[in-house]
Design an enzyme around this catalytic site. Structure first.
Site, mmCIF file in Angstrom:
data_model
loop_
_atom_site.group_PDB
_atom_site.id
_atom_site.type_symbol
_atom_site.label_atom_id
_atom_site.label_comp_id
_atom_site.label_asym_id
_atom_site.label_seq_id
_atom_site.Cartn_x
_atom_site.Cartn_y
_atom_site.Cartn_z
ATOM 1 N N GLY A 195 0.831 -1.196 0.000
ATOM 2 C CA GLY A 195 0.000 0.000 0.000
ATOM 3 C C GLY A 195 0.861 1.240 0.000
ATOM 4 O O GLY A 195 2.024 1.223 0.395
ATOM 5 N N MET B 128 1.212 9.391 3.762
ATOM 6 C CA MET B 128 2.174 9.326 4.852
ATOM 7 C C MET B 128 3.421 8.525 4.500
ATOM 8 O O MET B 128 4.466 8.727 5.076
ATOM 9 C CB MET B 128 1.518 8.691 6.088
ATOM 10 C CG MET B 128 0.319 9.457 6.620
ATOM 11 S SD MET B 128 0.725 11.118 7.152
ATOM 12 C CE MET B 128 1.888 10.761 8.441
ATOM 13 N N ASP C 228 -6.213 6.833 18.339
ATOM 14 C CA ASP C 228 -6.831 6.772 17.020
ATOM 15 C C ASP C 228 -7.586 5.457 16.842
ATOM 16 O O ASP C 228 -7.423 4.759 15.844
ATOM 17 C CB ASP C 228 -5.775 6.940 15.929
ATOM 18 C CG ASP C 228 -6.400 7.322 14.584
ATOM 19 O OD1 ASP C 228 -7.492 7.928 14.588
ATOM 20 O OD2 ASP C 228 -5.810 7.015 13.545
#
Length: 495
Positions: free
Chosen positions: A181, A185, A304
């Site tokens: 992926g 970021m 998160d």
């Protein structure tokens, strides 16, 4: 080498075309050689590298046009020698100059077009010879295009392979296999331990995404990450993704090496298969609480918790096994970082708007375990309804709802019946005031187990579900959502 060839073939001018030698030498040594020499000088000028390719194209076109002028000047049959020279220039531009495929093709076809245009205007070459020449020039260009294309593909492949080799060295015992992926970021790679052949996932964070404006700030951030990674590596809950290793490359890229999982994150589960039965959702949430409880006991908060950071997988023989992801970027709430104030650090918001607790958004109080409990409430809401707690046209509107708007009960937004007890537990997790939420994840787990979630979700149900919905064997295992989302480093949101 091109300059040498242009100059040395002047000897043949005197042998093949002595009658027009002076005119030919005027073109060769007065135009072609100076052009080639000038391009050679440009290649050694500092800062002119970006213009070298275009200078080479100009040289090819000028030399080709010069040879066409020689063809016009030289009488037959000696002029046929210069046809071979034009073919040589075309092939030279493709094979030896190593121009990009598109650029070399444009130069080659330009020369072919110039030859045809000149012959049509002058009209001295017999049609059989003209047709034969065009055939050879076009053939040389097409063959050169194939050569340039394969050179470019080979160069790109060698570059990528070299890059992989360099990265394999950087990550020590782990060999990068294939990218899984990529996002804003950084990127995630499937990797293997070179000695144990153990599959793993390596998650990379680019230096510019570390949330600091200068080198010293990035170094401070890296030191903080290292301390937190060392702490999270001690977590032993089976429901926490295992961190094998971490470090920083020579380029300043921070990386984590984690276990590789096979399954789906909870965001994908609901998007693809719809909301979950209440009993199944409760079982998954209890496992999340198990993971968070250990972290909270060690003074760590995730910050998160969201569906994309909770992974549902087959783990050994177990099915419906939960792993909490991205524990690599947690925060210690017992030992607050003096460099970090409120919800932001260096303009970076810590969290995801759809699942952020009010105190994360406002930054008006220290974060603690109850911040994660609010995130668990958001995850529960998603599992039961297939909808976010609050929705809006922008991230800022969503965060404003988290600050001010009372949530609607999950049962009011679901087509499936949701027991009142489960409704109440979820709404309690979503209280604006942390003091009104369950104070620990152990307490939350107890309330979930005793809320009366309806028809049980058995191991047989789980095995049957995975038998029908197991990930494709051809698909690469994954450590999280299909997008690369790092939990504590989300770019600032604007309304």
């Amino acid at each position: 080498m091109g300059l040498f060839l242009v100059a040395i073939f002047g000897v043949l001018d005197a042998i093949v075309q002595p009658a027009v030698r002076n005119e030919l030498w005027l073109i060769r040594y007065g135009v072609l050689c100076p052009t080639a020499a000038l391009v050679l000088v440009i290649t050694f000028v500092p800062g002119a590298f970006r213009y070298v390719e275009w200078a080479l194209v100009v040289m090819v076109v000028v030399v080709g046009a010069g040879i066409l002028a020689m063809i016009l000047i030289a009488p037959p049959p000696g002029r046929y020698f210069y046809y071979a020279g034009l073919i040589l220039v075309i092939m030279y531009s493709f094979v030896f100059l190593k121009l990009r495929f598109a650029v070399a093709s444009a130069a080659g076809w330009t020369l072919v077009g110039l030859y045809i245009a000149i012959e049509l205007v002058v009209g001295e070459t017999p049609w059989p010879i003209l047709t034969n020449n065009v055939f050879f020039f076009v053939s040389a260009t097409v063959i050169g295009m194939f050569a340039a294309y394969f050179f470019e593909v080979l160069a790109r492949r060698n570059f990528v392979q070299g890059k992989l080799v360099r990265r394999a060295r950087e990550f020590g015992s782990y060999r990068l296999v294939v990218p899984l992926g990529r996002g804003g970021m950084g990127e995630v790679w499937r990797a293997e331990h070179q000695l144990l052949a153990r599959p793993a996932a390596i998650k990379l964070i680019r230096p510019e995404m570390l949330g600091a404006a200068d080198a010293e700030g990035r170094r401070a951030t890296l030191r903080r990450f290292e301390r937190e990674a060392q702490a999270t590596a001690q977590l032993r809950s089976p429901h926490t993704i295992q961190l094998y290793d971490f470090g920083v490359t020579e380029e300043g890229t921070f990386y984590y090496v984690m276990e590789l999982l096979e399954g789906y994150d909870l965001e994908t589960v609901v998007q693809r298969f719809g909301p979950l039965p209440c009993a199944r959702a409760v079982q998954l949430l209890v496992q999340v609480c198990h993971s968070l409880a250990e972290a909270h006991e060690r003074g760590l908060i995730h910050r998160d918790i969201k569906p994309a950071n909770i992974y549902l997988c087959r783990y050994g023989r177990a099915t419906d096994f939960v792993k909490v992801l991205d524990f690599g970027l947690v925060k210690s709430w017992r030992q607050p970082d003096p460099t970090e104030v409120g919800a932001t650090k260096g303009g970076v918001i810590t969290g995801t708007p759809s699942c952020m607790a009010p105190e994360q958004i406002a930054g008006d109080r220290p974060l603690d375990a109850r911040t994660d409990i609010y995130g668990v409430g958001c995850v529960a809401y998603w599992l039961l309804t297939g909808q976010q707690v609050f929705e809006g046209t922008s991230a800022m509107r969503v965060m404003t709802h988290h600050l001010e708007t009372p949530p609607t009960a999950p049962s009011a937004r679901s087509d499936r019946p949701i027991p009142p007890g489960l409704d109440a537990v979820v709404l309690t997790c979503l209280e604006k005031d942390p003091d009104h939420r369950p104070q620990t994840t152990d307490v939350l787990a107890e309330r979930l187990v005793s809320c009366g979630a309806g028809q049980p979700w058995s191991a047989e149900h789980a095995h049957a579900w995975w038998g029908e919905h197991a990930p494709s064997p051809s698909g690469a295992p994954w450590t999280g959502e299909q997008r690369l989302v790092m939990p504590s480093l989300v770019e600032p949101w604007s309304g």
